[in-house]
Design a protein around this motif. Structure first.
Motif, mmCIF file in Angstrom:
data_model
loop_
_atom_site.group_PDB
_atom_site.id
_atom_site.type_symbol
_atom_site.label_atom_id
_atom_site.label_comp_id
_atom_site.label_asym_id
_atom_site.label_seq_id
_atom_site.Cartn_x
_atom_site.Cartn_y
_atom_site.Cartn_z
ATOM 1 N N GLY A 168 0.795 -1.233 0.000
ATOM 2 C CA GLY A 168 0.000 0.000 0.000
ATOM 3 C C GLY A 168 0.824 1.279 0.000
ATOM 4 N N THR A 169 2.141 1.170 0.161
ATOM 5 C CA THR A 169 2.998 2.365 0.142
ATOM 6 C C THR A 169 3.490 2.618 -1.282
ATOM 7 O OG1 THR A 169 3.740 1.951 2.400
ATOM 8 C CG2 THR A 169 5.151 3.362 1.040
ATOM 9 N N GLU A 170 3.360 3.863 -1.733
ATOM 10 C CA GLU A 170 3.823 4.180 -3.088
ATOM 11 C C GLU A 170 5.350 4.184 -3.122
ATOM 12 O OE1 GLU A 170 1.725 7.129 -5.662
ATOM 13 O OE2 GLU A 170 3.675 8.139 -5.537
ATOM 14 N N VAL A 171 5.897 3.501 -4.105
ATOM 15 C CA VAL A 171 7.354 3.396 -4.272
ATOM 16 C C VAL A 171 7.693 3.836 -5.691
ATOM 17 C CG1 VAL A 171 9.314 1.789 -4.361
ATOM 18 C CG2 VAL A 171 7.548 1.495 -2.611
ATOM 19 N N ARG A 172 8.760 4.627 -5.802
ATOM 20 C CA ARG A 172 9.243 5.029 -7.138
ATOM 21 C C ARG A 172 10.586 4.369 -7.379
ATOM 22 N NH1 ARG A 172 6.340 9.940 -8.459
ATOM 23 N NH2 ARG A 172 5.216 10.508 -6.583
ATOM 24 N N GLY A 173 10.707 3.771 -8.544
ATOM 25 C CA GLY A 173 11.982 3.157 -8.913
ATOM 26 C C GLY A 173 12.334 3.507 -10.336
ATOM 27 N N GLN A 174 13.450 2.979 -10.780
ATOM 28 C CA GLN A 174 13.908 3.222 -12.140
ATOM 29 C C GLN A 174 13.736 1.957 -12.971
ATOM 30 O OE1 GLN A 174 15.076 6.204 -13.441
ATOM 31 N NE2 GLN A 174 14.281 6.944 -11.485
ATOM 32 N N ALA A 175 13.399 2.156 -14.225
ATOM 33 C CA ALA A 175 13.240 1.014 -15.140
ATOM 34 C C ALA A 175 14.499 0.153 -15.076
ATOM 35 C CB ALA A 175 13.008 1.521 -16.556
ATOM 36 N N GLY A 176 14.314 -1.144 -15.005
ATOM 37 C CA GLY A 176 15.449 -2.068 -14.943
ATOM 38 C C GLY A 176 15.766 -2.521 -13.532
ATOM 39 N N GLN A 177 15.259 -1.800 -12.542
ATOM 40 C CA GLN A 177 15.491 -2.242 -11.165
ATOM 41 C C GLN A 177 14.612 -3.449 -10.851
ATOM 42 O OE1 GLN A 177 14.676 1.297 -8.794
ATOM 43 N NE2 GLN A 177 16.819 1.370 -8.182
ATOM 44 N N SER A 178 15.100 -4.282 -9.949
ATOM 45 C CA SER A 178 14.253 -5.360 -9.434
ATOM 46 C C SER A 178 13.360 -4.792 -8.319
ATOM 47 C CB SER A 178 15.117 -6.491 -8.875
ATOM 48 O OG SER A 178 15.791 -6.049 -7.713
ATOM 49 N N ILE A 179 12.361 -5.546 -7.962
ATOM 50 C CA ILE A 179 11.505 -5.129 -6.841
ATOM 51 C C ILE A 179 12.342 -4.988 -5.573
ATOM 52 C CG2 ILE A 179 9.597 -5.861 -5.349
ATOM 53 C CD1 ILE A 179 8.353 -7.213 -7.823
ATOM 54 N N LEU A 180 13.292 -5.920 -5.381
ATOM 55 C CA LEU A 180 14.147 -5.872 -4.188
ATOM 56 C C LEU A 180 14.979 -4.593 -4.163
ATOM 57 C CD1 LEU A 180 14.913 -7.757 -1.760
ATOM 58 C CD2 LEU A 180 16.892 -8.437 -3.097
ATOM 59 N N GLN A 181 15.540 -4.218 -5.284
ATOM 60 C CA GLN A 181 16.365 -3.005 -5.348
ATOM 61 C C GLN A 181 15.519 -1.758 -5.094
ATOM 62 O OE1 GLN A 181 17.902 -3.751 -9.325
ATOM 63 N NE2 GLN A 181 19.965 -4.044 -8.521
ATOM 64 N N ALA A 182 14.366 -1.681 -5.751
ATOM 65 C CA ALA A 182 13.516 -0.495 -5.573
ATOM 66 C C ALA A 182 13.008 -0.413 -4.138
ATOM 67 C CB ALA A 182 12.357 -0.542 -6.563
ATOM 68 N N ALA A 183 12.692 -1.565 -3.548
ATOM 69 C CA ALA A 183 12.223 -1.577 -2.157
ATOM 70 C C ALA A 183 13.311 -1.073 -1.223
ATOM 71 C CB ALA A 183 11.799 -2.996 -1.761
ATOM 72 N N ALA A 184 14.561 -1.535 -1.438
ATOM 73 C CA ALA A 184 15.670 -1.097 -0.571
ATOM 74 C C ALA A 184 15.881 0.410 -0.690
ATOM 75 C CB ALA A 184 16.950 -1.852 -0.930
ATOM 76 N N MET A 185 15.732 0.940 -1.900
ATOM 77 C CA MET A 185 15.879 2.388 -2.087
ATOM 78 C C MET A 185 14.818 3.155 -1.307
ATOM 79 S SD MET A 185 18.442 3.251 -3.970
ATOM 80 C CE MET A 185 18.057 4.819 -4.741
ATOM 81 N N ALA A 186 13.670 2.506 -1.119
ATOM 82 C CA ALA A 186 12.578 3.133 -0.381
ATOM 83 C C ALA A 186 12.599 2.729 1.101
ATOM 84 C CB ALA A 186 11.246 2.736 -1.017
ATOM 85 N N SER A 187 13.703 2.136 1.541
ATOM 86 C CA SER A 187 13.868 1.687 2.937
ATOM 87 C C SER A 187 12.813 0.659 3.348
ATOM 88 C CB SER A 187 13.850 2.871 3.904
ATOM 89 O OG SER A 187 14.889 3.767 3.597
ATOM 90 N N ILE A 188 12.408 -0.157 2.387
ATOM 91 C CA ILE A 188 11.483 -1.259 2.695
ATOM 92 C C ILE A 188 12.276 -2.555 2.599
ATOM 93 C CG2 ILE A 188 9.459 -2.548 1.902
ATOM 94 C CD1 ILE A 188 8.383 0.135 0.802
ATOM 95 N N TYR A 189 12.270 -3.307 3.672
ATOM 96 C CA TYR A 189 13.040 -4.549 3.711
ATOM 97 C C TYR A 189 12.201 -5.704 3.203
ATOM 98 C CZ TYR A 189 15.620 -8.551 5.579
ATOM 99 O OH TYR A 189 16.296 -9.743 5.721
#
Ligand code: FES
Length: 243
Positions: free
Chosen positions: A11-32
């Motif tokens: 339910g939390t909005e996360v912004r990532g960059q094309a090519g990132q994995s879900i794990l990478q984008a989550a870590a950038m958003a401080s979601i473990y």
């Protein structure tokens, strides 16, 4: 921004960059998102499945699944926690993980994951496999009893050290980690300074003569659960990037 992708995790909005994995984008958003075979700086491997999340209701490994616009990711649910706990239990019973006297205890990601996920006594019978230890190298040893086949040493040796020291041999229950020389680790160009020996999440590939150096109470996971660095944003700050 071009290439930016927006989606949600629990339910939390996360912004990532094309090519990132879900794990990478989550870590950038401080979601473990719990994970074991994935490690920052190494190519994703996708073998342990501890990072499984639901993407639009379907199970996917977050370390290899690329982000996409509008996807709905479920991560921290009771069902996924139970599934991850079961995976960790299976890893514990499949090998010989004797935490009380293991040199990696307190710094072991498998042990820490068991604590984080609330693992108690495994519901599966222990295999107690017979596996050998390669102590031939003057500075390193390879204890196959503790190996979880995550291939982090294999990838670190190739991708970070520019070597090819480790690989898997055998299939199914006989699959095990091996050093790339007929006489074992001593016959390879493995060095104590290799990143491969830092990459092992458990006590399988270890440096000699440093076991138990850190007192109980001061080890990595004695005071903070695994994943705290990501949840606090410090992993992102240190790395300047994702996981
Ligand atoms: Fe994703 Fe192991 S961390 S499969």
């Amino acid at each position: 921004m071009s290439g930016e992708i927006t989606f949600t995790i629990d339910g939390t909005e996360v912004r990532g960059q094309a090519g990132q994995s879900i794990l990478q984008a989550a870590a950038m958003a401080s979601i473990y998102i719990p994970h074991l075979c994935a490690k920052r700086g190494l190519t994703a491997w996708g073998s342990c499945r501890v990072c499984t999340v639901l993407v639009n209701g379907r199970p996917q490994a977050a370390c290899i699944q690329p982000i996409a616009e509008g996807i709905v990711v479920e991560n921290d649910t009771e069902g996924l926690r139970a599934m991850r706990r079961e995976l960790i239990e299976m890893l514990f019973v499949e090998g010989n993980h004797f935490c009380p006297f293991c040199e990696k205890s307190g710094n072991c990601e498998l042990q820490a994951m068991g604590y984080r996920l609330g693992m108690l006594a495994p519901q599966y019978p222990y295999f107690f496999p017979v596996r050998d230890v390669d102590a031939s190298h003057p500075d390193l040893f390879l204890d196959r009893n503790r190996c979880i086949l995550c291939a982090r040493c294999v990838r670190a040796s190739q991708e970070l050290d520019g070597k090819n020291v480790y690989g898997f041999v055998g299939r199914g229950a006989d699959k095990h980690i091996a050093a790339n020389a007929a006489n074992g680790l001593v016959g390879t160009d493995a060095a104590v300074t290799d990143m491969a020996s830092e990459a092992c999440p458990v006590g399988s590939l270890m440096k000699k003569r440093v076991g138990y150096a850190i007192p109980i109470g001061q080890r990595m996971y004695d005071t903070k659960p695994i994943g705290t660095d990501i949840e606090s944003g410090s992993a992102r700050a240190q790395a300047g990037g994702g996981r």
